[in-house]
Design a protein around this motif. Sequence first.
Motif, PDB file in Angstrom:
ATOM      1  N   TYR B   8      10.045  -2.950 -12.492  1.00  0.00           N
ATOM      2  CA  TYR B   8      10.225  -4.129 -11.647  1.00  0.00           C
ATOM      3  C   TYR B   8       9.329  -5.271 -12.127  1.00  0.00           C
ATOM      4  O   TYR B   8       8.153  -5.036 -12.443  1.00  0.00           O
ATOM      5  CB  TYR B   8       9.916  -3.795 -10.192  1.00  0.00           C
ATOM      6  N   ARG B  11       5.928  -5.530 -10.364  1.00  0.00           N
ATOM      7  CA  ARG B  11       5.110  -4.325 -10.166  1.00  0.00           C
ATOM      8  C   ARG B  11       3.617  -4.651 -10.187  1.00  0.00           C
ATOM      9  O   ARG B  11       3.179  -5.524 -10.941  1.00  0.00           O
ATOM     10  CB  ARG B  11       5.458  -3.268 -11.208  1.00  0.00           C
ATOM     11  N   LEU B  12       2.910  -3.965  -9.350  1.00  0.00           N
ATOM     12  CA  LEU B  12       1.455  -4.078  -9.166  1.00  0.00           C
ATOM     13  C   LEU B  12       1.008  -5.320  -8.407  1.00  0.00           C
ATOM     14  O   LEU B  12      -0.172  -5.448  -8.098  1.00  0.00           O
ATOM     15  CB  LEU B  12       0.705  -3.998 -10.502  1.00  0.00           C
ATOM     16  N   PHE B  13       1.919  -6.213  -8.095  1.00  0.00           N
ATOM     17  CA  PHE B  13       1.522  -7.386  -7.315  1.00  0.00           C
ATOM     18  C   PHE B  13       1.461  -7.015  -5.825  1.00  0.00           C
ATOM     19  O   PHE B  13       2.205  -6.153  -5.362  1.00  0.00           O
ATOM     20  CB  PHE B  13       2.500  -8.534  -7.523  1.00  0.00           C
ATOM     21  N   ARG B  20       2.094 -12.409  -3.349  1.00  0.00           N
ATOM     22  CA  ARG B  20       2.868 -11.982  -4.513  1.00  0.00           C
ATOM     23  C   ARG B  20       3.336 -13.193  -5.332  1.00  0.00           C
ATOM     24  O   ARG B  20       3.283 -13.158  -6.567  1.00  0.00           O
ATOM     25  CB  ARG B  20       4.058 -11.133  -4.058  1.00  0.00           C
ATOM     26  N   MET B 116       2.795   5.290 -15.256  1.00  0.00           N
ATOM     27  CA  MET B 116       3.124   3.877 -15.424  1.00  0.00           C
ATOM     28  C   MET B 116       3.180   3.490 -16.897  1.00  0.00           C
ATOM     29  O   MET B 116       4.090   2.778 -17.339  1.00  0.00           O
ATOM     30  CB  MET B 116       2.048   3.080 -14.685  1.00  0.00           C
TER      31      MET B 116
ATOM     32  N   GLN C 440       2.645   1.711   0.163  1.00  0.00           N
ATOM     33  CA  GLN C 440       2.017   0.700  -0.692  1.00  0.00           C
ATOM     34  C   GLN C 440       2.415   0.918  -2.156  1.00  0.00           C
ATOM     35  O   GLN C 440       2.744  -0.033  -2.874  1.00  0.00           O
ATOM     36  CB  GLN C 440       0.492   0.750  -0.532  1.00  0.00           C
ATOM     37  N   LEU C 441       2.412   2.165  -2.594  1.00  0.00           N
ATOM     38  CA  LEU C 441       2.826   2.458  -3.971  1.00  0.00           C
ATOM     39  C   LEU C 441       4.275   2.010  -4.206  1.00  0.00           C
ATOM     40  O   LEU C 441       4.607   1.460  -5.257  1.00  0.00           O
ATOM     41  CB  LEU C 441       2.689   3.947  -4.275  1.00  0.00           C
ATOM     42  N   ALA C 443       5.946  -0.315  -2.430  1.00  0.00           N
ATOM     43  CA  ALA C 443       6.044  -1.774  -2.330  1.00  0.00           C
ATOM     44  C   ALA C 443       5.526  -2.454  -3.595  1.00  0.00           C
ATOM     45  O   ALA C 443       6.027  -3.498  -3.991  1.00  0.00           O
ATOM     46  CB  ALA C 443       5.270  -2.279  -1.108  1.00  0.00           C
ATOM     47  N   GLU C 444       4.523  -1.837  -4.209  1.00  0.00           N
ATOM     48  CA  GLU C 444       3.970  -2.405  -5.445  1.00  0.00           C
ATOM     49  C   GLU C 444       4.687  -1.853  -6.680  1.00  0.00           C
ATOM     50  O   GLU C 444       4.184  -2.003  -7.795  1.00  0.00           O
ATOM     51  CB  GLU C 444       2.465  -2.152  -5.517  1.00  0.00           C
ATOM     52  N   HIS C 445       5.808  -1.176  -6.467  1.00  0.00           N
ATOM     53  CA  HIS C 445       6.612  -0.629  -7.573  1.00  0.00           C
ATOM     54  C   HIS C 445       5.812   0.313  -8.451  1.00  0.00           C
ATOM     55  O   HIS C 445       5.976   0.327  -9.667  1.00  0.00           O
ATOM     56  CB  HIS C 445       7.218  -1.764  -8.412  1.00  0.00           C
ATOM     57  N   ARG C 446       4.949   1.101  -7.809  1.00  0.00           N
ATOM     58  CA  ARG C 446       4.196   2.087  -8.568  1.00  0.00           C
ATOM     59  C   ARG C 446       4.815   3.470  -8.427  1.00  0.00           C
ATOM     60  O   ARG C 446       4.370   4.419  -9.087  1.00  0.00           O
ATOM     61  CB  ARG C 446       2.740   2.111  -8.077  1.00  0.00           C
ATOM     62  N   LEU C 447       5.805   3.592  -7.533  1.00  0.00           N
ATOM     63  CA  LEU C 447       6.482   4.871  -7.321  1.00  0.00           C
ATOM     64  C   LEU C 447       7.841   4.557  -6.700  1.00  0.00           C
ATOM     65  O   LEU C 447       7.905   3.814  -5.721  1.00  0.00           O
ATOM     66  CB  LEU C 447       5.653   5.736  -6.357  1.00  0.00           C
ATOM     67  N   PRO C 448       8.925   5.104  -7.258  1.00  0.00           N
ATOM     68  CA  PRO C 448      10.245   4.863  -6.646  1.00  0.00           C
ATOM     69  C   PRO C 448      10.306   5.473  -5.241  1.00  0.00           C
ATOM     70  O   PRO C 448       9.690   6.512  -4.978  1.00  0.00           O
ATOM     71  CB  PRO C 448      11.208   5.573  -7.602  1.00  0.00           C
TER      72      PRO C 448
END
Lengths: 470, 470, 470
Positions: B8, B11-13, B20, B116, C440-441, C443-448
């Motif tokens: 995405y 990502r990470l934001f 964001r 990641m 949170q993961l 939302a931050e695209h750190r995990l589907p």
Amino acid sequence: MTRPLVLYPDRLFPADPGTRAIARALYEGVKDLPIVSPHGHTDPAWFAYDAPFTDPASLLIVPDHYVFRMLYSQGVALESLGVPSVDGSLVEQDPRKIWAIFAQRYHLFRGTPSRMWLDWVFAEVFGLDVLLDESTADHYYEVIDAALKTEAFRPRALFERFGIEAIATTEGPLDPLVHHRAIRESGWSGRVVTAYRPDPVVDPETPGFAAKVAKFGEMAGEDVSTYAGYLAAHRFHRARFREAGATSTDHGHPSARTADLSPEDCEALYRRVLAGASKEDAELFRAQILTEMAGMSVEDGMVMQLHPAVYRSHNQAVLDRFGRDKGGDIPLPGEFVQALKPLLDRHGNDPRLTLILFTLDEDVYSRELAPLAGHYPSLRLGPPWWFHDSPEGMRRFRERTTETAGFYNTVGFNDDTRAFLSIPARHDVARRMDCAWLAQLVAEHRLPEDEAHEVARALAYDLVKAAYKL
Amino acid sequence: MTRPLVLYPDRLFPADPGTRAIARALYEGVKDLPIVSPHGHTDPAWFAYDAPFTDPASLLIVPDHYVFRMLYSQGVALESLGVPSVDGSLVEQDPRKIWAIFAQRYHLFRGTPSRMWLDWVFAEVFGLDVLLDESTADHYYEVIDAALKTEAFRPRALFERFGIEAIATTEGPLDPLVHHRAIRESGWSGRVVTAYRPDPVVDPETPGFAAKVAKFGEMAGEDVSTYAGYLAAHRFHRARFREAGATSTDHGHPSARTADLSPEDCEALYRRVLAGASKEDAELFRAQILTEMAGMSVEDGMVMQLHPAVYRSHNQAVLDRFGRDKGGDIPLPGEFVQALKPLLDRHGNDPRLTLILFTLDEDVYSRELAPLAGHYPSLRLGPPWWFHDSPEGMRRFRERTTETAGFYNTVGFNDDTRAFLSIPARHDVARRMDCAWLAQLVAEHRLPEDEAHEVARALAYDLVKAAYKL
Amino acid sequence: MTRPLVLYPDRLFPADPGTRAIARALYEGVKDLPIVSPHGHTDPAWFAYDAPFTDPASLLIVPDHYVFRMLYSQGVALESLGVPSVDGSLVEQDPRKIWAIFAQRYHLFRGTPSRMWLDWVFAEVFGLDVLLDESTADHYYEVIDAALKTEAFRPRALFERFGIEAIATTEGPLDPLVHHRAIRESGWSGRVVTAYRPDPVVDPETPGFAAKVAKFGEMAGEDVSTYAGYLAAHRFHRARFREAGATSTDHGHPSARTADLSPEDCEALYRRVLAGASKEDAELFRAQILTEMAGMSVEDGMVMQLHPAVYRSHNQAVLDRFGRDKGGDIPLPGEFVQALKPLLDRHGNDPRLTLILFTLDEDVYSRELAPLAGHYPSLRLGPPWWFHDSPEGMRRFRERTTETAGFYNTVGFNDDTRAFLSIPARHDVARRMDCAWLAQLVAEHRLPEDEAHEVARALAYDLVKAAYKL
């Protein structure tokens, strides 16, 4: 190109709009409460004689170790910032030049609380509306310098403008407290009290310790050749400080270690440290005196503060050339559980004692301090201290102490500063960050909003007055 | 059922839409800056000879201790992953089988930075668009294997594709640096420099220490039977490394301890450690050499890096069977304040020295490292290291160091990796997390947005080039 | 003025609306999973005989050290709370008076997990809809007291209503386990198992240690005058506990230190500690026994739990007057890397061993525990413990362990409580906080998101069953 200087009304509040609205509402209820500053290092002479501050650099840069330590870390010589040398050798005397060096490097402070405090001072106290940088340095200097020459910027006028209800300074045990007397006798209504910080006659590693103890005894009319006389002298000076308004003592020790020796061992130890203490004896003596001070607090009701575990004057070259308190103090690991046991065994359950603990080792918040303060009736947690007197430091303090110690075992905010003009900014940061934390609790349904309002007021005003008996 | 693999753009934001958007804007300004990789463990032979990587498992699993330590922790034998044994006894040789074991257990990496980085490599480098799992293992293997056989996936092509402006490898003091010479002589324009990591001739606990020191002296043409000769040999090798592009030294010690002994004590200590060091002598010798290295850095301008406090090869059985660097290294508590004092007393105020500090003990960030770096002109903070080279680790680093040390006492990002293909992913994570942190400061009105853009660029590019003189 | 008591459906979820929606969806999938409680301190007699709880104070205040430690810290005498004295001297007997003191001071718990657990008990278990304070104290007392007299509030009925699939109690090695036998023989279907906590015969500093060891041997029919006999007695009792359903052992030591001595040294050490141990011998003996227990776990498959580093009964006056477990336990610094090495050298790579580690020193999460558990196949991380069994504590645990140890080296939640009625509330807090972290993961695209659902279920149910073999 000049950039604007803007203090946003929502600064420090969480970005999420819902949480921010809660924080704003909470802050609305506390932002105008009077400032109670129970621990700090302002100069009582300012309030005694109300002389104008001399110039921008001498007011805002030369005495502020937060400011010059950062500049020094980036290669700026302390001489060029006008920091006085120990041997009196020449340092920069021109406040405009000092100011220019600072202004050129103002970007170094991005992200630091100094930046936030200074911007507040510039905008709120002096009405500046452009950002400080090389291009605005002269403008700043002129605006501030001109203001300082006016009546409205004298210490007492600022004290009143800042809404300070009470402020405590900190004095050593040999201080004659003449400035505090002058304040009282002046008829001025501002409440400026002292605090008893006996370190120079408690720490055998202080240069000239024995001579200081002799003076200490002489002032008290006590024979300090015996331990009993030495303790009696403390009682005398504590009473003397209470007459100058003191409600608290303060102790800045290399560790939190306490001891509870037999009278014979105390007497023998005292004789040894007067003759020239070993490192271990010095530590043991400081430890014993903390317990004695707690005992005297039980007697006389003075609130006791402990600020332990700093390596003072770590930078030998800076110490040699510029003396103490020049930005070279570095925190050490904290240890309270073993260290406080002797004192707590003796006085920890006594409701007449309040011992307020500070730390610079944040791991200790959740591991030691919150569990201790959440159990012992005598213990309270001081606010985040020194390097941690900052938005992130305050956030960590609440996140790590609230769940075990609650709010009511904390004591509100201390500004702990000699930077007088920044005092409202510091209290404002604390109030904002506490409201931000409470707003998060409300938004996450961990605390009802009406209760959060009560807590916000307690943290901003009620708790500090109660804990410090101010 | 195949699941999609998606990277995405956001990502990470931070999730808050306003924050964001700020993060996205900040990131837009830094995402395409060249990569400067001042500290890492890629193999210079790759760039010297540009041979193709052999297969997916040998490239991505067998050498990556982040990957096989996790699999091992969940009961996968290192033999089955093809990790070579010390005694040469057979381990799995079929890269497809190794790949299958990994693919089956890819869910173990959920929430880790390895996941990641690997997803980035899969999607960006190899163009894969389904998630790795048992059902897609073969597809992955074939796509990657086929790609590795093409010109576009040779080391130099990837180096250029990744936008690497400069990369440092790390070599031991006995390394002939032939690969670096071959790179220079090849006429290829990629900048690959070495770094001087003298640990094997500095740490008396290294197996074969005396023989290594002898070789070290021989290569230098110095008589290393004396301490003076030993130091002269360091000067020789440092110069030799500088010729191979080195701008830095690196020191991986069990602690940060330093010493500053008299010449006589140094000579005597050196003789003792050559004859077979006691544990305390070994520690003292390492301590003394750190101070010597700092002194030589003052002379020759090499930037000094200190990576202390790891228990190497904690798992004895794994060490015996598979050797060092097999995922069994575990961090130890950090202590810098007492430890660095001798070195800092000698060189800490010298503007010619840059000493970059790393830690695996995060409590030390706010307690010791930020206060030290926020005062001493010679000190800088390295980025979060190893186990903390991750989104949460980076967040904690900024939260705990910025307020005391600011941004300008930090030095940008190090990928510190031997996993070449993941280098852009790692730098990208760092840039995203720094932008996320800056966006929070902007959203909370702690930093104006225009200044945040300047800081973002400094953190991604300017500071690392300046600190490492690259 | 009465305030409402409301449990918001979204409590503990992040405030950001997008993230909250994800958390809500994740929680929806786990909220109704059965409770598996693998470690705690409920009384098996409750379930054996199903007697009604006597009154609100005896159920909710007198035994809950989280509650009375906070009240004590604010000056409430333990006597007035009905905490029984060691010498049998009179303490408050009227549960209504105890309840009133508590109700008046309920604001002290703002921001603490006790407040959250208690509000849940009040609202969910007893159906109360106004907030507890002075004005509602009587109403509360009457509602709760009346409920407790009904069948629906007997222990077994609550057990079933709470959806408990299995619960472990903790018993000492001399416990006859008659209550567990009574449960089994009663025909009731609830699964209540014991856990083997041998501390009283492992820690030579336990009062009456030698007599306890003698009893321990006698019960086992072993000659415990030799170390071999002592170990055989452990094997006997472990088997006896397994018959009462135990799948785990638990060890509460002052440190995590382990040892691996020769048989001769063990024998000699054992003789010394039986005769009266020195401090160092006591520590060494505990250390050796941890390694022995790990070895027995390899043999018999019992999962091993280590809860180290608490200063028990720090408050001497409270210990003397009220005994152990009265809120005066304070955490100590954690150290696992050196401490566990002997045990891990012996058994750390054995797939038959599961050793679950707990800490009260949060700095250790990222520095030691996650790196250890992310490598050794025998190690797993227990959930945040005791003072950290709270929303912020849980957040910190995930933030600091996930990236290095992943999710699958953790073991779900332990409520670790004797406060039976709060068990569902505690598991609910854990589920909510894990969903908040996963959200949170996501939302931050750190995990589907689909993977997050799988992880949420693993954390709430699968991992604990697997790790504890329940």
